[in-house]
Design a protein around this motif. Sequence first.
Motif: not given
Length: 256
Positions: A209-214, A216-230
């Motif tokens: 979860v922290w990987m996804v949040v960081i 998004f906030l630091v590198f501007g990587e927008v999570p995919t639907l699969g990422t949110w589901a995971g």
Amino acid sequence: MFVLSSALVLLFSLAGARADAKGPGLRVRSKKAMTIRAVLTVIASLAFFQAFRLLPFADVFLFIGLIPLIAAALSGPVLGETPRPAAWAALALGVGGILFLMPGGLSGAQAGHAWALLAAVSGCGSMLAARAIAKVERAPLAQVFWPNAALMVVMALALPFVWKPMSLTDLGWVGAYAAALFAARYIVAEALRLLPAYVATPLMNLQFVWMVVIGFLVFGEVPTLGTWAGVMLVVGSGFWLVLEEHLSRPRVIPAE
């Protein structure tokens, strides 16, 4: 880096033991289990280093995500803490969430995957040893100190062959890493004292979860639907295990 960060962790542990003079400090009665934990910690650290060097982060973290299943499989014969059916279901849910986070899967068998598997198994073994120690004595500082002391000694032997000068910035990062490592290992030791290994280890998968949040906030990587589901599956799995463990404990009715 390993030598310096381990040395700093040892200093933090010594400072903690000095501050808590009435506590167990760095003494430990479970010497055999601590030796096993120290050896496995060294193996896991070296294996993770090689795995991160040879594989993408996603592949390595997929193996880290398998640690709860390994812990669940070994908790019974090693610790006598066999997971209940509901716990197995929660573990499977968490692993499914990790696969959602990494839809590409592994990129093909190679040496890095062998290192990652070795790291996951030895790292899990180190946690099981920590749980075995914590079941008979509370010595979180010793749980941090002795494995890091073993790691520092082993790395010091290799240091003359790989040493390179470090900038002040790098030294600052190493100091920050050592502080975070000390705090994390202390907390993990306490978590393994309070929770069965198969419950504590899935909670570590919240790192995804922290990987996804960081990202998004630091590198501007927008999570995919699969990422949110995971992420939802991983978080849900961890909470399910904690809730299942809480509900399964016998309730003590206070005497009137």
